[in-house]
Design a protein around this motif. Structure first.
Motif, PDB file in Angstrom:
ATOM      1  N   ASN A 104     -30.859 -16.687   5.754  1.00 24.04           N
ATOM      2  CA  ASN A 104     -32.504 -16.748   5.783  1.00 24.04           C
ATOM      3  C   ASN A 104     -32.961 -17.824   6.630  1.00 24.04           C
ATOM      4  O   ASN A 104     -32.432 -18.702   6.601  1.00 24.04           O
ATOM      5  N   ASN A 181     -27.065 -29.847  -0.941  1.00 30.51           N
ATOM      6  CA  ASN A 181     -25.977 -29.121  -0.045  1.00 30.51           C
ATOM      7  C   ASN A 181     -25.590 -30.187   1.101  1.00 30.51           C
ATOM      8  O   ASN A 181     -26.006 -31.070   1.024  1.00 30.51           O
ATOM      9  N   THR A 220     -23.395 -28.867  -3.029  1.00 27.89           N
ATOM     10  CA  THR A 220     -23.141 -27.428  -3.232  1.00 27.89           C
ATOM     11  C   THR A 220     -22.685 -27.081  -1.681  1.00 27.89           C
ATOM     12  O   THR A 220     -23.153 -27.611  -0.815  1.00 27.89           O
ATOM     13  N   LEU A 221     -21.636 -26.296  -1.435  1.00 27.09           N
ATOM     14  CA  LEU A 221     -20.888 -25.945  -0.360  1.00 27.09           C
ATOM     15  C   LEU A 221     -21.021 -24.320  -0.255  1.00 27.09           C
ATOM     16  O   LEU A 221     -20.013 -23.752   0.549  1.00 27.09           O
ATOM     17  N   GLY A 225     -18.120 -23.193  -2.986  1.00 29.61           N
ATOM     18  CA  GLY A 225     -18.337 -23.930  -4.274  1.00 29.61           C
ATOM     19  C   GLY A 225     -18.923 -25.165  -4.187  1.00 29.61           C
ATOM     20  O   GLY A 225     -20.230 -25.258  -3.556  1.00 29.61           O
ATOM     21  N   VAL A 242     -17.363 -13.277  -3.689  1.00 34.66           N
ATOM     22  CA  VAL A 242     -18.439 -12.177  -4.105  1.00 34.66           C
ATOM     23  C   VAL A 242     -18.952 -11.713  -2.669  1.00 34.66           C
ATOM     24  O   VAL A 242     -18.704 -12.379  -1.596  1.00 34.66           O
ATOM     25  N   ALA A 244     -22.030 -11.415  -0.763  1.00 34.51           N
ATOM     26  CA  ALA A 244     -23.269 -12.069  -0.705  1.00 34.51           C
ATOM     27  C   ALA A 244     -24.318 -11.048  -0.058  1.00 34.51           C
ATOM     28  O   ALA A 244     -24.178 -10.560   1.151  1.00 34.51           O
ATOM     29  N   THR A 248     -31.150 -16.563  -0.834  1.00 28.96           N
ATOM     30  CA  THR A 248     -32.099 -17.194  -1.155  1.00 28.96           C
ATOM     31  C   THR A 248     -31.974 -17.510  -2.611  1.00 28.96           C
ATOM     32  O   THR A 248     -31.940 -16.567  -3.367  1.00 28.96           O
ATOM     33  N   ALA A 250     -30.048 -19.871  -3.822  1.00 26.68           N
ATOM     34  CA  ALA A 250     -28.621 -20.042  -4.729  1.00 26.68           C
ATOM     35  C   ALA A 250     -28.790 -21.199  -5.276  1.00 26.68           C
ATOM     36  O   ALA A 250     -28.174 -21.477  -6.283  1.00 26.68           O
ATOM     37  N   GLY A 251     -29.231 -22.135  -4.234  1.00 26.81           N
ATOM     38  CA  GLY A 251     -29.127 -23.556  -4.655  1.00 26.81           C
ATOM     39  C   GLY A 251     -30.085 -23.755  -6.050  1.00 26.81           C
ATOM     40  O   GLY A 251     -29.638 -24.576  -6.716  1.00 26.81           O
ATOM     41  N   ASP A 252     -31.256 -23.057  -6.114  1.00 27.43           N
ATOM     42  CA  ASP A 252     -32.003 -23.219  -7.131  1.00 27.43           C
ATOM     43  C   ASP A 252     -31.629 -22.572  -8.488  1.00 27.43           C
ATOM     44  O   ASP A 252     -31.626 -23.330  -9.524  1.00 27.43           O
ATOM     45  N   PHE A 254     -28.176 -22.719  -9.119  1.00 28.20           N
ATOM     46  CA  PHE A 254     -27.320 -23.603  -9.602  1.00 28.20           C
ATOM     47  C   PHE A 254     -28.017 -24.783 -10.099  1.00 28.20           C
ATOM     48  O   PHE A 254     -27.458 -25.257 -11.357  1.00 28.20           O
ATOM     49  N   SER A 280     -23.282 -17.739  -8.065  1.00 28.71           N
ATOM     50  CA  SER A 280     -22.387 -16.572  -7.361  1.00 28.71           C
ATOM     51  C   SER A 280     -23.010 -15.056  -7.722  1.00 28.71           C
ATOM     52  O   SER A 280     -22.875 -14.204  -7.088  1.00 28.71           O
ATOM     53  N   VAL A 283     -26.589 -14.650  -5.616  1.00 32.35           N
ATOM     54  CA  VAL A 283     -26.378 -14.307  -4.074  1.00 32.35           C
ATOM     55  C   VAL A 283     -26.151 -12.795  -3.988  1.00 32.35           C
ATOM     56  O   VAL A 283     -26.212 -12.284  -2.974  1.00 32.35           O
TER      57      VAL A 283
HETATM   58  P1  ATP Z   1     -30.304 -21.806  -0.670  1.00 30.85           P
HETATM   59  O1  ATP Z   1     -30.987 -23.071   0.345  1.00 30.85           O
HETATM   60  O2  ATP Z   1     -29.955 -20.617   0.249  1.00 30.85           O
HETATM   61  O3  ATP Z   1     -30.659 -21.563  -1.878  1.00 30.85           O
HETATM   62  P2  ATP Z   1     -28.351 -24.015  -0.826  1.00 30.85           P
HETATM   63  O4  ATP Z   1     -27.796 -24.413   0.688  1.00 30.85           O
HETATM   64  O5  ATP Z   1     -29.214 -24.972  -1.432  1.00 30.85           O
HETATM   65  O6  ATP Z   1     -28.801 -22.514  -0.677  1.00 30.85           O
HETATM   66  P3  ATP Z   1     -25.507 -23.302  -1.218  1.00 30.85           P
HETATM   67  O7  ATP Z   1     -24.616 -24.529  -1.225  1.00 30.85           O
HETATM   68  O8  ATP Z   1     -25.643 -22.440  -0.032  1.00 30.85           O
HETATM   69  O9  ATP Z   1     -27.032 -23.950  -1.551  1.00 30.85           O
HETATM   70  O10 ATP Z   1     -25.246 -22.536  -2.761  1.00 30.85           O
HETATM   71  C1  ATP Z   1     -25.501 -23.063  -4.072  1.00 30.85           C
HETATM   72  C2  ATP Z   1     -24.359 -22.357  -4.816  1.00 30.85           C
HETATM   73  O11 ATP Z   1     -24.509 -21.246  -4.977  1.00 30.85           O
HETATM   74  C3  ATP Z   1     -22.771 -22.712  -4.235  1.00 30.85           C
HETATM   75  O12 ATP Z   1     -22.373 -23.880  -4.793  1.00 30.85           O
HETATM   76  C4  ATP Z   1     -22.288 -21.515  -5.054  1.00 30.85           C
HETATM   77  O13 ATP Z   1     -21.773 -21.960  -6.307  1.00 30.85           O
HETATM   78  C5  ATP Z   1     -23.069 -20.526  -4.900  1.00 30.85           C
HETATM   79  N1  ATP Z   1     -23.006 -19.645  -3.593  1.00 30.85           N
HETATM   80  C6  ATP Z   1     -23.814 -19.838  -2.621  1.00 30.85           C
HETATM   81  N2  ATP Z   1     -23.257 -18.993  -1.544  1.00 30.85           N
HETATM   82  C7  ATP Z   1     -22.388 -18.285  -2.184  1.00 30.85           C
HETATM   83  C8  ATP Z   1     -21.271 -17.220  -1.681  1.00 30.85           C
HETATM   84  N3  ATP Z   1     -21.520 -16.467  -0.449  1.00 30.85           N
HETATM   85  N4  ATP Z   1     -20.329 -16.757  -2.634  1.00 30.85           N
HETATM   86  C9  ATP Z   1     -20.310 -17.472  -3.793  1.00 30.85           C
HETATM   87  N5  ATP Z   1     -21.029 -18.250  -4.466  1.00 30.85           N
HETATM   88  C10 ATP Z   1     -22.035 -18.903  -3.365  1.00 30.85           C
END
Ligand code: ATP
Length: 302
Positions: A104, A181, A220-221, A225, A242, A244, A248, A250-252, A254, A280, A283
């Motif tokens: 996104n 992240n 967060t990666l 994970g 999974v 995906a 959008t 995902a971090g929130d 978490f 997970s 997403v």
């Molecule tokens: P965003 O800005 O899109 O909300 P972000 O960059 O803040 O995301 P990410 O590190 O991408 O955060 O994702 C947060 C958590 O979501 C990861 O640590 C993991 O637990 C889960 N996650 C994200 N993407 C995936 C994926 N493709 N498959 C499984 N788990 C995922």
């Protein structure tokens, strides 16, 4: 059991889906336009509330139709909205999001979120055992006032410094758990980091950023994970495999899940494992707020 207090943004996300993202100056035909309740503060509050935490949101909305819609949605999620102020001075925050190729881009217009002030957080009834959560979509001095109050009450402070911006050292020192992240970590530490960097390097950079010996930094990666540096201890939780659909929020998800677990008294490793599983699930669904899972859904895959 403690409560979760989230001081943060409340937005309406206007999402356009397309087969691919446009380059600068280019127009591409989209497939659909969808409206989703969003904003990092609201999303994290929704995640915590759906997962069973008693959750209070502190923020601002405009006196407009989007604000009324958001209030109805957040109330339906069981969130305490007693500290959400409706203001005539600005419109409700709006985010314009494009989703293509399971990724996104986002432009956020803050509106009323920019008016959340120290007075809004001063009155919040935080207690020992509560968790105070914030992000970078409200003014930084407001977050500092909120965390000062939280720490004085014996609550745990959780900061998700997104979208990335430089933060004063005094604010970082008020944070018990920083969740970010790898890009945000690199930005704050002043180094280049990417999702493919080795765990050792990410932990080294986290160590460099750590403002206090007892501070926890969770990185967060995405599908890899999460890695955490808790004081001197390193914790790694592998990503779940999974398919995906839309990352959008995902971090929130978490952050909200982590806060809910900590308010419930879970140890950090357990809370991280739970939050990784919750994110997970998110997403695999469209949107941010509405994609947050329930406690039963997370329990089913753990
Ligand atoms: P965003 O800005 O899109 O909300 P972000 O960059 O803040 O995301 P990410 O590190 O991408 O955060 O994702 C947060 C958590 O979501 C990861 O640590 C993991 O637990 C889960 N996650 C994200 N993407 C995936 C994926 N493709 N498959 C499984 N788990 C995922």
């Amino acid at each position: 059991m403690g409560r979760v207090f989230v001081a943060g943004s409340i937005n309406m996300d206007v999402v356009a889906t397309a087969d691919r993202h446009p380059r600068v100056g280019e127009t591409v035909a989209g497939r659909q336009v969808l409206y989703f309740p969003g904003g990092k503060g609201a999303n994290q509050a929704v995640a915590a509330s759906r997962l069973g935490a008693r959750t209070t949101l502190i923020g601002r909305l405009g006196r407009d139709s989007l604000g009324a819609e958001l209030k109805a949605f957040l109330g339906d999620q069981g969130i305490d909205l007693g500290y959400v102020v409706e203001t005539a001075e600005a419109h409700t925050g709006t985010a314009i999001i494009t989703v293509a190729e399971a990724d996104n881009t986002i432009v956020v217009v803050p509106g009323a979120n920019g008016l959340v002030g120290a007075d809004d957080v001063k009155v919040v009834p935080l207690l020992k055992g509560d968790v105070a959560v914030s992000q970078f979509e409200i003014p930084l001095p407001t977050i500092a006032a909120f965390f000062h109050r939280a720490r004085a009450a014996g609550a745990v402070t959780v900061l998700n410094p997104a979208p990335a911006q430089k933060m004063p050292g005094e604010l970082l020192a008020l944070v018990d758990i920083l969740v970010l992240n790898e890009t945000e970590l690199g930005f704050l530490a002043g180094v280049e980091l990417s999702e493919s960097d080795a765990a050792d390097r990410i932990i080294d950079v986290a160590r460099k950023l750590q403002a206090r010996e007892d501070q926890t930094i969770c990185v967060t990666l995405g599908k890899r994970g999460v890695l955490a540096l808790a004081g001197h201890e390193e914790i790694s939780v592998a990503g779940r495999v999974v398919k995906a659909l839309d990352t959008t929020g995902a971090g929130d998800c978490f952050v909200g899940a982590l806060a809910a677990q900590l308010a419930d008294g879970a140890p950090l490793r357990e809370a991280l494992t739970f939050a990784n599983a919750a994110a997970s699930i998110s997403v695999q669904r469209m949107g941010a707020g509405p994609s947050m899972p329930t406690g039963a859904e997370v329990a089913a895959i753990l």
